[in-house]
Write a protein that holds these residues in place. Structure first.
Motif, mmCIF file in Angstrom:
data_model
loop_
_atom_site.group_PDB
_atom_site.id
_atom_site.type_symbol
_atom_site.label_atom_id
_atom_site.label_comp_id
_atom_site.label_asym_id
_atom_site.label_seq_id
_atom_site.Cartn_x
_atom_site.Cartn_y
_atom_site.Cartn_z
ATOM 1 N N ALA A 159 0.810 -1.216 0.000
ATOM 2 C CA ALA A 159 0.000 0.000 0.000
ATOM 3 C C ALA A 159 0.844 1.267 0.000
ATOM 4 O O ALA A 159 0.488 2.255 -0.654
ATOM 5 N N GLU A 160 1.968 1.259 0.712
ATOM 6 C CA GLU A 160 2.789 2.470 0.793
ATOM 7 C C GLU A 160 3.354 2.848 -0.578
ATOM 8 O O GLU A 160 3.286 4.012 -0.993
ATOM 9 N N ASN A 161 3.906 1.866 -1.278
ATOM 10 C CA ASN A 161 4.471 2.145 -2.598
ATOM 11 C C ASN A 161 3.393 2.538 -3.606
ATOM 12 O O ASN A 161 3.599 3.426 -4.441
ATOM 13 N N LEU A 162 2.242 1.874 -3.532
ATOM 14 C CA LEU A 162 1.156 2.191 -4.462
ATOM 15 C C LEU A 162 0.628 3.596 -4.229
ATOM 16 O O LEU A 162 0.369 4.340 -5.178
ATOM 17 N N ALA A 163 0.479 3.979 -2.960
ATOM 18 C CA ALA A 163 -0.017 5.317 -2.645
ATOM 19 C C ALA A 163 0.947 6.384 -3.162
ATOM 20 O O ALA A 163 0.525 7.409 -3.718
ATOM 21 N N ALA A 164 2.237 6.134 -3.006
ATOM 22 C CA ALA A 164 3.241 7.078 -3.507
ATOM 23 C C ALA A 164 3.180 7.187 -5.026
ATOM 24 O O ALA A 164 3.364 8.272 -5.596
ATOM 25 N N GLN A 165 2.908 6.062 -5.691
ATOM 26 C CA GLN A 165 2.814 6.073 -7.149
ATOM 27 C C GLN A 165 1.584 6.854 -7.613
ATOM 28 O O GLN A 165 1.654 7.633 -8.569
ATOM 29 N N VAL A 166 0.477 6.640 -6.940
ATOM 30 C CA VAL A 166 -0.742 7.384 -7.293
ATOM 31 C C VAL A 166 -0.511 8.876 -7.115
ATOM 32 O O VAL A 166 -0.890 9.693 -7.967
ATOM 33 N N GLY A 184 -2.900 18.936 -12.207
ATOM 34 C CA GLY A 184 -4.247 19.414 -11.895
ATOM 35 C C GLY A 184 -5.329 18.863 -12.802
ATOM 36 O O GLY A 184 -6.514 19.172 -12.618
ATOM 37 N N ALA A 185 -4.961 18.047 -13.796
ATOM 38 C CA ALA A 185 -5.957 17.503 -14.725
ATOM 39 C C ALA A 185 -6.800 16.408 -14.087
ATOM 40 O O ALA A 185 -7.946 16.192 -14.470
ATOM 41 N N ILE A 186 -6.224 15.694 -13.099
ATOM 42 C CA ILE A 186 -6.959 14.599 -12.463
ATOM 43 C C ILE A 186 -7.847 15.163 -11.357
ATOM 44 O O ILE A 186 -7.370 15.759 -10.388
ATOM 45 N N SER A 187 -9.145 14.969 -11.515
ATOM 46 C CA SER A 187 -10.118 15.515 -10.570
ATOM 47 C C SER A 187 -10.620 14.477 -9.579
ATOM 48 O O SER A 187 -11.110 14.822 -8.501
ATOM 49 N N HIS A 188 -10.526 13.195 -9.946
ATOM 50 C CA HIS A 188 -11.023 12.117 -9.093
ATOM 51 C C HIS A 188 -10.039 10.953 -9.106
ATOM 52 O O HIS A 188 -9.450 10.653 -10.151
ATOM 53 N N VAL A 189 -9.888 10.307 -7.957
ATOM 54 C CA VAL A 189 -9.124 9.060 -7.863
ATOM 55 C C VAL A 189 -10.054 8.019 -7.256
ATOM 56 O O VAL A 189 -10.559 8.204 -6.147
ATOM 57 N N LEU A 190 -10.279 6.926 -7.994
ATOM 58 C CA LEU A 190 -11.214 5.900 -7.551
ATOM 59 C C LEU A 190 -10.529 4.554 -7.409
ATOM 60 O O LEU A 190 -9.594 4.230 -8.149
ATOM 61 N N ALA A 191 -11.018 3.753 -6.468
ATOM 62 C CA ALA A 191 -10.589 2.362 -6.300
ATOM 63 C C ALA A 191 -11.755 1.599 -5.702
ATOM 64 O O ALA A 191 -12.637 2.193 -5.061
ATOM 65 N N PRO A 192 -11.802 0.289 -5.898
ATOM 66 C CA PRO A 192 -12.893 -0.493 -5.293
ATOM 67 C C PRO A 192 -12.795 -0.505 -3.778
ATOM 68 O O PRO A 192 -11.705 -0.437 -3.214
ATOM 69 N N ALA A 193 -13.947 -0.572 -3.125
ATOM 70 C CA ALA A 193 -13.980 -0.616 -1.657
ATOM 71 C C ALA A 193 -13.756 -2.044 -1.172
ATOM 72 O O ALA A 193 -14.529 -2.597 -0.378
ATOM 73 N N THR A 194 -12.682 -2.639 -1.661
ATOM 74 C CA THR A 194 -12.258 -3.971 -1.231
ATOM 75 C C THR A 194 -11.112 -3.787 -0.242
ATOM 76 O O THR A 194 -10.727 -2.662 0.079
ATOM 77 N N THR A 195 -10.550 -4.882 0.226
ATOM 78 C CA THR A 195 -9.395 -4.786 1.111
ATOM 79 C C THR A 195 -8.283 -3.985 0.447
ATOM 80 O O THR A 195 -7.603 -3.179 1.100
ATOM 81 N N PHE A 196 -8.118 -4.178 -0.850
ATOM 82 C CA PHE A 196 -7.104 -3.448 -1.619
ATOM 83 C C PHE A 196 -7.347 -1.940 -1.557
ATOM 84 O O PHE A 196 -6.476 -1.156 -1.190
ATOM 85 N N GLY A 197 -8.541 -1.523 -1.941
ATOM 86 C CA GLY A 197 -8.849 -0.103 -1.981
ATOM 87 C C GLY A 197 -8.828 0.550 -0.610
ATOM 88 O O GLY A 197 -8.367 1.687 -0.454
ATOM 89 N N LYS A 198 -9.322 -0.175 0.384
ATOM 90 C CA LYS A 198 -9.348 0.366 1.748
ATOM 91 C C LYS A 198 -7.941 0.490 2.325
ATOM 92 O O LYS A 198 -7.723 1.242 3.276
#
Length: 313
Positions: free
Chosen positions: A70-77, A86-100
């Motif tokens: 999760a730490e590396n993925l969050a840094a990548q996002v 500023g072009a990205i207005s929304h960041v979405l992921a599924p509300a699964t264990t991964f997304g949470k």
């Protein structure tokens, strides 16, 4: 307006929850960009590029994402969002264990509030999410420059194939070295995965024991090709492993058919399965709360009723 979807995958294939999230992203009305960060996840990248409604796929291939920490993925996002200027207005992921696991870190790094488990989209800044274990719905409006959102996948249809978009290679943000995967214990089963199954057979405290659970419910599940689930009471009693749990603190499911056997219907359990298309309840207590949400209810001894049902199928 660009909507970034963080793909959930296992480096070999795209998880079904990502398809539901892409459908939710498409309702926002902007360009849907899918980020696939992995190690040798070529198949997952190719699958994402074929999903209808996707405008572009960003592929990040690095050993830092081999375990999808999760730490590396969050840094990548965060790096992708900043690079977009500023072009990205929304960041979405599924509300699964991964997304949470990933998105709260992203929200913290962006210094915005996360909007959790949305079930409907009213506009680009207004969303509906369940509260009080699903007994009420809150409409939430966000003024944050980037909306960080987890999507309750049972509320949105899975996106189909039909796309053929470009894949852009993105430089990896690197390994932060904050955590590492020490081991993984996997439960292997020939039955469908609980979160994606079309038919689920669940047992509760009324099963009495783990031995009864296996003896009574497994023949039924095998006969109708169902996944096996359980209430929190059955899990806490040790009848089945934690990954069987359906409910607010377990998996949220919405199959075509949900058969609840020996489950009283505590609010925690109902929050995880009441969106099922057809609910069948078998319980000897006619006052059990499960009958309030069931489409079909049978007041009977489960140890007699279930074997009869197996014989009749």
């Amino acid at each position: 307006m660009t909507i970034l979807v963080v793909a959930e995958h296992d480096n070999a294939s795209l998880k079904g929850a990502t398809l539901n999230t892409i459908s939710a992203a498409a309702k926002l009305g902007g360009d849907v960009v899918v980020l696939v960060a992995g190690a040798g996840a070529v198949a997952a990248v190719e699958a994402a590029a074929k999903v209808a409604g996707v405008a572009k796929v960003l592929s990040v291939d690095s050993a830092a994402f081999a375990d999808l920490g999760a730490e590396n993925l969050a840094a990548q996002v965060l790096a992708v969002v900043k690079a977009a200027g500023g072009a990205i207005s929304h960041v979405l992921a599924p509300a699964t264990t991964f997304g949470k696991n990933v998105l709260p870190r992203v929200a913290a790094l962006l210094d915005v509030a996360q909007i959790s488990e949305i079930v409907a989209i009213e506009s680009a800044d207004t969303f509906v999410r369940p509260i009080y274990a699903g007994n009420a719905l809150a409409t939430v409006k966000s003024a944050d420059p980037v909306k960080v959102i987890t999507v309750r996948t049972t509320a949105f249809e899975a996106a189909g194939e039909g796309g053929a978009v470009a894949v852009e290679q993105v430089a990896a943000a690197g390994d932060l070295g904050l955590s590492k995967l020490v081991g993984r214990e996997l439960t292997k089963s020939a039955r469908p995965e609980l979160g994606a199954a079309k038919i689920i057979v669940s047992g509760g405290r009324g099963m009495g024991s783990g031995e009864n659970y296996q003896k009574v419910l497994e023949p039924l599940a095998d006969k109708i090709g169902a996944a096996l689930g359980a209430s929190r009471a059955a899990v806490d009693a040790g009848y089945v492993p934690n990954d069987y749990q359906v409910g607010q603190t377990g998996k949220i499911v919405a199959p075509q058919l949900y058969i609840a056997v020996g489950i009283s219907g505590a609010i925690q359990h109902l929050a995880g399965m009441k969106d099922s298309k057809v609910i069948v309840a078998i319980n000897k207590d006619p006052e059990a709360p499960i009958f309030q949400v069931a489409d079909y209810g049978l007041v009977a001894d489960l140890f007699e009723a279930v074997p009869q049902l197996v014989a009749a199928v």
